[in-house]
Design an enzyme around this catalytic site. Structure first.
Site, PDB file in Angstrom:
ATOM      1  N   ASP A 153       2.074  11.719   8.184  1.00 30.25           N
ATOM      2  CA  ASP A 153       2.928  10.947   9.445  1.00 30.25           C
ATOM      3  C   ASP A 153       4.161  10.780   8.797  1.00 30.25           C
ATOM      4  O   ASP A 153       4.629  11.129   7.727  1.00 30.25           O
ATOM      5  CB  ASP A 153       2.174  10.128   9.963  1.00 30.25           C
ATOM      6  CG  ASP A 153       2.013   8.691   8.976  1.00 30.25           C
ATOM      7  OD1 ASP A 153       2.456   8.631   8.098  1.00 30.25           O
ATOM      8  OD2 ASP A 153       1.610   7.825   9.505  1.00 30.25           O
ATOM      9  N   HIS A 154       4.845  10.135   9.727  1.00 28.76           N
ATOM     10  CA  HIS A 154       6.188   9.905   9.054  1.00 28.76           C
ATOM     11  C   HIS A 154       6.503   8.992   8.171  1.00 28.76           C
ATOM     12  O   HIS A 154       7.121   8.794   7.033  1.00 28.76           O
ATOM     13  CB  HIS A 154       7.081   9.160  10.284  1.00 28.76           C
ATOM     14  CG  HIS A 154       6.531   7.676  10.949  1.00 28.76           C
ATOM     15  ND1 HIS A 154       5.137   8.311  11.711  1.00 28.76           N
ATOM     16  CD2 HIS A 154       6.508   6.413  10.877  1.00 28.76           C
ATOM     17  CE1 HIS A 154       4.603   7.104  11.865  1.00 28.76           C
ATOM     18  NE2 HIS A 154       5.467   6.025  11.447  1.00 28.76           N
ATOM     19  N   CYS A 204      -0.005   9.167   4.599  1.00 31.83           N
ATOM     20  CA  CYS A 204       0.489   8.245   5.477  1.00 31.83           C
ATOM     21  C   CYS A 204       1.193   7.063   4.617  1.00 31.83           C
ATOM     22  O   CYS A 204       1.440   7.008   3.554  1.00 31.83           O
ATOM     23  CB  CYS A 204      -0.495   7.748   6.686  1.00 31.83           C
ATOM     24  SG  CYS A 204      -1.986   6.896   6.171  1.00 31.83           S
ATOM     25  N   GLY A 205       1.627   5.983   5.581  1.00 29.60           N
ATOM     26  CA  GLY A 205       2.153   4.886   4.881  1.00 29.60           C
ATOM     27  C   GLY A 205       1.125   4.216   3.762  1.00 29.60           C
ATOM     28  O   GLY A 205       1.808   4.202   2.569  1.00 29.60           O
ATOM     29  N   THR A 206       0.143   4.222   4.020  1.00 30.60           N
ATOM     30  CA  THR A 206      -0.987   3.535   3.070  1.00 30.60           C
ATOM     31  C   THR A 206      -2.017   4.357   2.573  1.00 30.60           C
ATOM     32  O   THR A 206      -2.667   4.187   1.533  1.00 30.60           O
ATOM     33  CB  THR A 206      -1.616   2.139   3.664  1.00 30.60           C
ATOM     34  OG1 THR A 206      -2.432   2.855   4.965  1.00 30.60           O
ATOM     35  CG2 THR A 206      -0.565   1.128   4.236  1.00 30.60           C
ATOM     36  N   GLY A 207      -2.162   5.635   3.269  1.00 28.64           N
ATOM     37  CA  GLY A 207      -3.391   6.324   2.713  1.00 28.64           C
ATOM     38  C   GLY A 207      -4.455   5.820   3.744  1.00 28.64           C
ATOM     39  O   GLY A 207      -5.408   6.768   3.811  1.00 28.64           O
ATOM     40  N   GLY A 235      -5.155   5.155   7.161  1.00 29.71           N
ATOM     41  CA  GLY A 235      -5.353   5.820   8.293  1.00 29.71           C
ATOM     42  C   GLY A 235      -5.964   7.154   8.429  1.00 29.71           C
ATOM     43  O   GLY A 235      -6.747   7.545   9.122  1.00 29.71           O
ATOM     44  N   HIS A 258     -17.671  13.163  -8.952  1.00 25.69           N
ATOM     45  CA  HIS A 258     -19.280  12.592  -8.367  1.00 25.69           C
ATOM     46  C   HIS A 258     -18.998  12.579  -6.850  1.00 25.69           C
ATOM     47  O   HIS A 258     -20.444  12.504  -6.415  1.00 25.69           O
ATOM     48  CB  HIS A 258     -19.035  10.981  -8.798  1.00 25.69           C
ATOM     49  CG  HIS A 258     -19.390  10.798 -10.235  1.00 25.69           C
ATOM     50  ND1 HIS A 258     -19.537   9.799 -10.590  1.00 25.69           N
ATOM     51  CD2 HIS A 258     -19.272  11.725 -11.121  1.00 25.69           C
ATOM     52  CE1 HIS A 258     -19.737   9.571 -11.999  1.00 25.69           C
ATOM     53  NE2 HIS A 258     -19.648  10.953 -12.485  1.00 25.69           N
ATOM     54  N   ARG A 289     -27.346  14.826 -10.202  1.00 21.99           N
ATOM     55  CA  ARG A 289     -27.578  13.737  -9.483  1.00 21.99           C
ATOM     56  C   ARG A 289     -26.785  13.439  -8.243  1.00 21.99           C
ATOM     57  O   ARG A 289     -27.042  12.968  -7.040  1.00 21.99           O
ATOM     58  CB  ARG A 289     -27.805  12.451 -10.046  1.00 21.99           C
ATOM     59  CG  ARG A 289     -26.651  11.785 -10.962  1.00 21.99           C
ATOM     60  CD  ARG A 289     -27.063  10.875 -11.984  1.00 21.99           C
ATOM     61  NE  ARG A 289     -25.789  10.181 -12.153  1.00 21.99           N
ATOM     62  CZ  ARG A 289     -25.413  10.858 -13.492  1.00 21.99           C
ATOM     63  NH1 ARG A 289     -25.376  12.111 -13.920  1.00 21.99           N
ATOM     64  NH2 ARG A 289     -23.938  10.220 -13.990  1.00 21.99           N
ATOM     65  N   HIS A 290     -25.476  13.826  -8.586  1.00 22.59           N
ATOM     66  CA  HIS A 290     -24.311  13.567  -7.631  1.00 22.59           C
ATOM     67  C   HIS A 290     -24.621  14.467  -6.427  1.00 22.59           C
ATOM     68  O   HIS A 290     -24.138  14.095  -4.901  1.00 22.59           O
ATOM     69  CB  HIS A 290     -23.184  13.776  -8.349  1.00 22.59           C
ATOM     70  CG  HIS A 290     -22.776  12.871  -9.244  1.00 22.59           C
ATOM     71  ND1 HIS A 290     -22.714  11.738  -9.226  1.00 22.59           N
ATOM     72  CD2 HIS A 290     -22.817  13.167 -10.719  1.00 22.59           C
ATOM     73  CE1 HIS A 290     -22.591  10.998 -10.491  1.00 22.59           C
ATOM     74  NE2 HIS A 290     -22.567  11.942 -11.512  1.00 22.59           N
TER      75      HIS A 290
HETATM   76  C1  RB5 Z   1       2.815   4.041  10.073  1.00 22.65           C
HETATM   77  O1  RB5 Z   1       4.003   3.056  10.475  1.00 22.65           O
HETATM   78  C2  RB5 Z   1       1.798   3.558   9.288  1.00 22.65           C
HETATM   79  O2  RB5 Z   1       0.911   2.889  10.103  1.00 22.65           O
HETATM   80  C3  RB5 Z   1       0.888   4.498   8.833  1.00 22.65           C
HETATM   81  O3  RB5 Z   1       1.881   5.642   8.162  1.00 22.65           O
HETATM   82  C4  RB5 Z   1      -0.186   4.325   7.905  1.00 22.65           C
HETATM   83  O4  RB5 Z   1       0.061   3.456   7.044  1.00 22.65           O
HETATM   84  C5  RB5 Z   1      -1.345   3.989   8.717  1.00 22.65           C
HETATM   85  O5  RB5 Z   1      -2.743   3.872   8.128  1.00 22.65           O
END
Ligand code: RB5
Length: 148
Positions: A8-9, A67-70, A72, A100, A134-135
């Site tokens: 995403d952005h 994404c911003g945090t990974g 979402g 694993h 096992r994995h």
């Molecule tokens: C977008 O602003 C942000 O919410 C998205 O990139 C992501 O971090 C969501 O998990």
């Protein structure tokens, strides 16, 4: 390795950087989905679906979602049958997610990890391989969960 990228952005800058690295390393980037720049927002779930469809369609394809945090993109990706997506920010987990968990999608936070660390995570993920044994039994249980 055959690779599909998406972001995403919030992840577009890191995505473009990692696509360049992947190509330099000789990987085949077969598709790139998502935002064109940071100012035009794209919903992370749509990008995750596009990438994961490609990953599940052709064997030996891995996905990279940013994404911003990974978080979402990972939440969306892990709702798609056949996908095992891992949000990663340390090299040990990057290696173990492949060895694993047989992860097939790497998820990164473009606002969390710097470009240097992201490169290490990408290389570690792509160089890794599933240990089986096992994995395999445990991954089979994940697949059973998908079937309900
Ligand atoms: C977008 O602003 C942000 O919410 C998205 O990139 C992501 O971090 C969501 O998990």
């Amino acid at each position: 390795m055959r690779l599909v990228f998406g972001s995403d952005h919030g992840g577009v800058v890191l995505r473009r950087h990692l696509v360049e690295i992947a190509r330099e390393l000789g990987h085949e980037v077969v598709a790139e989905f998502g935002a064109q720049d940071e100012d035009n927002s794209v919903d992370y779930s749509d990008v995750a679906v596009a990438v994961c469809r490609e990953v599940t369609a052709v064997a030996d394809t891995l996905g990279v979602l940013v994404c911003g945090t990974g978080q979402g993109v990972a939440m969306a990706a892990n709702r798609i049958p056949g996908i095992r997506a891992a949000v990663l920010s340390d090299p040990f987990s990057a290696a173990m997610s492949r060895a694993h968990n047989d992860a097939n999608v790497l998820c990164l936070g473009g606002r969390v990890v710097g470009q240097g660390l992201a490169r290490v995570l990408l290389v570690t993920f792509l160089d890794g391989g599933f240990e089986g044994g096992r994995h395999a039994r445990r991954v089979a249980k994940l697949q059973a969960l998908e079937r309900g």
